[in-house]
Motif scaffolding. Structure first.
Motif, PDB file in Angstrom:
ATOM      1  N   SER A 115       0.849  -1.114  -0.067  1.00 29.94           N
ATOM      2  CA  SER A 115      -0.174  -0.108   0.008  1.00 29.94           C
ATOM      3  C   SER A 115       0.754   1.300   0.074  1.00 29.94           C
ATOM      4  CB  SER A 115      -0.844  -0.038   1.147  1.00 29.94           C
ATOM      5  OG  SER A 115      -1.832   1.184   1.007  1.00 29.94           O
ATOM      6  N   VAL A 116       1.831   1.299   0.763  1.00 33.38           N
ATOM      7  CA  VAL A 116       2.786   2.264   1.016  1.00 33.38           C
ATOM      8  C   VAL A 116       3.754   2.537  -0.399  1.00 33.38           C
ATOM      9  CG1 VAL A 116       5.109   3.131   1.916  1.00 33.38           C
ATOM     10  CG2 VAL A 116       3.169   2.293   3.352  1.00 33.38           C
ATOM     11  N   ASP A 117       3.857   1.455  -1.040  1.00 33.52           N
ATOM     12  CA  ASP A 117       4.840   1.583  -2.303  1.00 33.52           C
ATOM     13  C   ASP A 117       3.851   2.216  -3.580  1.00 33.52           C
ATOM     14  OD1 ASP A 117       6.814   0.325  -1.142  1.00 33.52           O
ATOM     15  OD2 ASP A 117       6.671  -1.726  -1.777  1.00 33.52           O
ATOM     16  N   ILE A 118       2.604   1.745  -3.309  1.00 33.30           N
ATOM     17  CA  ILE A 118       1.623   2.410  -4.266  1.00 33.30           C
ATOM     18  C   ILE A 118       1.255   3.782  -4.000  1.00 33.30           C
ATOM     19  CG2 ILE A 118      -0.742   2.121  -5.375  1.00 33.30           C
ATOM     20  CD1 ILE A 118      -0.577  -0.844  -4.621  1.00 33.30           C
ATOM     21  N   LYS A 119       1.048   4.202  -2.923  1.00 34.23           N
ATOM     22  CA  LYS A 119       0.598   5.418  -2.286  1.00 34.23           C
ATOM     23  C   LYS A 119       0.826   5.848  -0.948  1.00 34.23           C
ATOM     24  CE  LYS A 119      -3.025   8.893  -2.713  1.00 34.23           C
ATOM     25  NZ  LYS A 119      -2.428  10.052  -3.430  1.00 34.23           N
ATOM     26  N   ARG A 120       1.862   6.724  -0.553  1.00 38.05           N
ATOM     27  CA  ARG A 120       2.430   6.871   0.636  1.00 38.05           C
ATOM     28  C   ARG A 120       1.270   7.680   1.528  1.00 38.05           C
ATOM     29  NH1 ARG A 120       7.618   4.801   0.406  1.00 38.05           N
ATOM     30  NH2 ARG A 120       8.238   5.536   2.718  1.00 38.05           N
ATOM     31  N   THR A 121       0.639   7.244   2.347  1.00 40.59           N
ATOM     32  CA  THR A 121      -0.392   8.012   3.038  1.00 40.59           C
ATOM     33  C   THR A 121      -0.136   7.842   4.463  1.00 40.59           C
ATOM     34  OG1 THR A 121      -1.877   6.170   3.309  1.00 40.59           O
ATOM     35  CG2 THR A 121      -2.185   7.597   1.358  1.00 40.59           C
ATOM     36  N   ALA A 122      -0.710   8.973   5.276  1.00 39.42           N
ATOM     37  CA  ALA A 122      -0.281   8.825   6.752  1.00 39.42           C
ATOM     38  C   ALA A 122      -0.914   7.261   7.295  1.00 39.42           C
ATOM     39  CB  ALA A 122      -0.996   9.968   7.454  1.00 39.42           C
ATOM     40  N   SER A 123      -2.035   6.863   7.037  1.00 39.07           N
ATOM     41  CA  SER A 123      -2.689   5.715   7.455  1.00 39.07           C
ATOM     42  C   SER A 123      -2.026   4.482   7.281  1.00 39.07           C
ATOM     43  CB  SER A 123      -4.275   5.573   7.269  1.00 39.07           C
ATOM     44  OG  SER A 123      -4.397   5.863   5.851  1.00 39.07           O
ATOM     45  N   SER A 124      -1.412   4.514   5.789  1.00 40.86           N
ATOM     46  CA  SER A 124      -0.675   3.231   5.392  1.00 40.86           C
ATOM     47  C   SER A 124       0.573   3.233   6.170  1.00 40.86           C
ATOM     48  CB  SER A 124      -0.594   3.151   3.836  1.00 40.86           C
ATOM     49  OG  SER A 124       0.172   4.306   3.497  1.00 40.86           O
ATOM     50  N   LEU A 125       1.322   4.387   6.139  1.00 43.42           N
ATOM     51  CA  LEU A 125       2.503   4.331   6.876  1.00 43.42           C
ATOM     52  C   LEU A 125       2.360   4.110   8.523  1.00 43.42           C
ATOM     53  CD1 LEU A 125       4.025   7.416   5.178  1.00 43.42           C
ATOM     54  CD2 LEU A 125       5.287   5.301   5.389  1.00 43.42           C
ATOM     55  N   PHE A 126       1.494   4.713   9.118  1.00 36.21           N
ATOM     56  CA  PHE A 126       0.990   4.353  10.517  1.00 36.21           C
ATOM     57  C   PHE A 126       0.859   2.823  10.743  1.00 36.21           C
ATOM     58  CE2 PHE A 126      -1.906   3.668  13.954  1.00 36.21           C
ATOM     59  CZ  PHE A 126      -1.477   4.469  14.974  1.00 36.21           C
ATOM     60  N   ASN A 127       0.097   2.131   9.823  1.00 34.01           N
ATOM     61  CA  ASN A 127      -0.132   0.636  10.173  1.00 34.01           C
ATOM     62  C   ASN A 127       1.106  -0.072   9.868  1.00 34.01           C
ATOM     63  OD1 ASN A 127      -2.614   1.461  11.054  1.00 34.01           O
ATOM     64  ND2 ASN A 127      -3.629   0.724   9.059  1.00 34.01           N
ATOM     65  N   LEU A 128       1.716   0.302   8.723  1.00 37.88           N
ATOM     66  CA  LEU A 128       3.168  -0.670   8.526  1.00 37.88           C
ATOM     67  C   LEU A 128       3.861  -0.311   9.864  1.00 37.88           C
ATOM     68  CD1 LEU A 128       4.891  -1.513   6.648  1.00 37.88           C
ATOM     69  CD2 LEU A 128       5.794   0.466   5.783  1.00 37.88           C
ATOM     70  N   GLY A 129       4.008   1.027  10.411  1.00 34.11           N
ATOM     71  CA  GLY A 129       4.839   1.213  11.627  1.00 34.11           C
ATOM     72  C   GLY A 129       4.360   0.374  12.761  1.00 34.11           C
ATOM     73  N   VAL A 130       3.020  -0.060  12.896  1.00 32.58           N
ATOM     74  CA  VAL A 130       2.555  -0.750  14.014  1.00 32.58           C
ATOM     75  C   VAL A 130       3.044  -2.438  13.670  1.00 32.58           C
ATOM     76  CG1 VAL A 130       0.293  -2.117  14.756  1.00 32.58           C
ATOM     77  CG2 VAL A 130       0.353   0.258  14.302  1.00 32.58           C
ATOM     78  N   THR A 131       3.070  -2.827  12.418  1.00 33.10           N
ATOM     79  CA  THR A 131       3.567  -4.195  12.193  1.00 33.10           C
ATOM     80  C   THR A 131       5.069  -4.323  12.466  1.00 33.10           C
ATOM     81  OG1 THR A 131       3.996  -3.883   9.835  1.00 33.10           O
ATOM     82  CG2 THR A 131       1.728  -4.680  10.509  1.00 33.10           C
ATOM     83  N   HIS A 132       5.870  -3.310  12.033  1.00 30.41           N
ATOM     84  CA  HIS A 132       7.288  -3.084  12.453  1.00 30.41           C
ATOM     85  C   HIS A 132       7.643  -3.314  13.987  1.00 30.41           C
ATOM     86  CE1 HIS A 132       9.310  -2.769   8.667  1.00 30.41           C
ATOM     87  NE2 HIS A 132       8.532  -1.498   8.270  1.00 30.41           N
ATOM     88  N   TYR A 133       6.686  -2.619  14.939  1.00 24.25           N
ATOM     89  CA  TYR A 133       6.888  -2.556  16.163  1.00 24.25           C
ATOM     90  C   TYR A 133       6.650  -4.037  16.806  1.00 24.25           C
ATOM     91  CZ  TYR A 133       6.115  -1.002  20.857  1.00 24.25           C
ATOM     92  OH  TYR A 133       6.151  -0.504  22.299  1.00 24.25           O
ATOM     93  N   HIS A 134       5.439  -4.592  16.249  1.00 24.89           N
ATOM     94  CA  HIS A 134       5.193  -5.851  16.588  1.00 24.89           C
ATOM     95  C   HIS A 134       6.449  -7.003  16.460  1.00 24.89           C
ATOM     96  CE1 HIS A 134       1.408  -5.351  18.428  1.00 24.89           C
ATOM     97  NE2 HIS A 134       1.012  -4.948  17.315  1.00 24.89           N
ATOM     98  N   LEU A 135       7.112  -6.750  15.369  1.00 28.26           N
ATOM     99  CA  LEU A 135       8.130  -7.412  15.078  1.00 28.26           C
ATOM    100  C   LEU A 135       9.546  -7.233  15.522  1.00 28.26           C
ATOM    101  CD1 LEU A 135       7.027  -7.977  11.184  1.00 28.26           C
ATOM    102  CD2 LEU A 135       6.775  -9.875  13.099  1.00 28.26           C
ATOM    103  N   LYS A 136       9.469  -6.255  16.450  1.00 23.62           N
ATOM    104  CA  LYS A 136      10.660  -5.529  17.146  1.00 23.62           C
ATOM    105  C   LYS A 136      11.620  -4.966  16.049  1.00 23.62           C
ATOM    106  CE  LYS A 136      10.524  -8.698  21.181  1.00 23.62           C
ATOM    107  NZ  LYS A 136       9.044  -9.026  20.898  1.00 23.62           N
ATOM    108  N   GLU A 137      10.946  -4.526  14.993  1.00 25.73           N
ATOM    109  CA  GLU A 137      12.077  -3.773  14.183  1.00 25.73           C
ATOM    110  C   GLU A 137      11.539  -2.235  14.447  1.00 25.73           C
ATOM    111  OE1 GLU A 137      11.073  -7.106  10.687  1.00 25.73           O
ATOM    112  OE2 GLU A 137       9.897  -5.272  10.554  1.00 25.73           O
ATOM    113  N   TYR A 138      12.512  -1.877  15.566  1.00 26.53           N
ATOM    114  CA  TYR A 138      12.151  -0.643  16.072  1.00 26.53           C
ATOM    115  C   TYR A 138      12.434   0.621  15.155  1.00 26.53           C
ATOM    116  CZ  TYR A 138      10.980  -3.296  20.000  1.00 26.53           C
ATOM    117  OH  TYR A 138      10.547  -4.456  20.578  1.00 26.53           O
ATOM    118  N   ASP A 139      13.637   0.439  14.430  1.00 25.05           N
ATOM    119  CA  ASP A 139      14.189   1.506  13.711  1.00 25.05           C
ATOM    120  C   ASP A 139      13.320   1.811  12.553  1.00 25.05           C
ATOM    121  OD1 ASP A 139      16.355   2.052  15.141  1.00 25.05           O
ATOM    122  OD2 ASP A 139      17.871   0.946  13.958  1.00 25.05           O
TER     123      ASP A 139
END
Length: 201
Positions: A59-83
């Protein structure tokens, strides 16, 4: 610190979602980006974080929006990919600065990442409390970081706000911080009186 808020950065929902079902768009790429966002949210709610991450990334690759980046951040956090979570939430905030959830999540990532940055966490929690002054969880998180940084009077104030807005567990923290403040005052008074007695000898 609690788990990050999942949801649109445009709302205070606590689960990941994208746009409304009746959202109208004529751009096929935008339609696909929103579809990936919806499917990613479904996967996240099912507990498949890796699949959700892949869909949010698409979704981010197609169109960078606040909500797609927000949710992508949530998955990184859950996977301990903090950076990666920090990078995604910072970009989400750049696109939509008025999201208290994004600021709160970014603060959580700064605290929990291997190189903790409480100074940056405090900045984003301060912004979040300004944007959402009656959110008891934001006030509680802000208080916890202030307490950890030794800023006890400010922590006490935020714990009291948190309790006032309905976080019962804040009461115990209010007692603990009050005791710490009293202890520091007693130590200071003892040191002062010791200094006074030594100077009079």
């Amino acid at each position: 610190m609690r788990q990050p808020r999942r949801g649109l950065s445009v709302s205070t929902q606590c689960r990941a979602t994208s746009t409304t079902a009746h959202s109208t768009t004529l751009d096929p790429a935008e339609t696909e980006a929103m579809q990936c966002l919806e499917e990613g949210t479904q996967k996240l709610e099912e507990g498949d974080v890796q699949a959700a991450k892949a869909l949010y990334q698409r979704s981010v690759d197609i169109k960078r929006t606040a909500s797609s980046l927000f949710n992508l951040g949530v998955t990184h956090y859950h996977l301990k990919e903090y950076d990666e979570a920090i990078a995604a939430w910072k970009e989400s905030i750049a696109l939509q600065p008025s999201s208290p959830d994004a600021h709160t999540n970014l603060a959580s990532a700064y605290i929990i990442s291997p190189v903790s940055r409480p100074d940056l966490a405090l900045h984003h929690l301060h912004v979040a409390t300004t944007l959402s002054p009656e959110d008891p969880e934001i006030a509680f998180n802000y208080a916890a970081v202030l307490e950890a940084c030794g800023r006890l009077e400010e922590a006490l104030e935020q714990y009291k706000r948190s309790k006032e807005f309905g976080v019962d567990r804040a009461a115990m923290h209010i007692r603990n911080v009050s005791a710490k403040i009293l202890g520091k005052k007693l130590q200071a008074a003892e040191a002062q009186s010791k200094g006074d007695s030594e100077s009079s000898n």
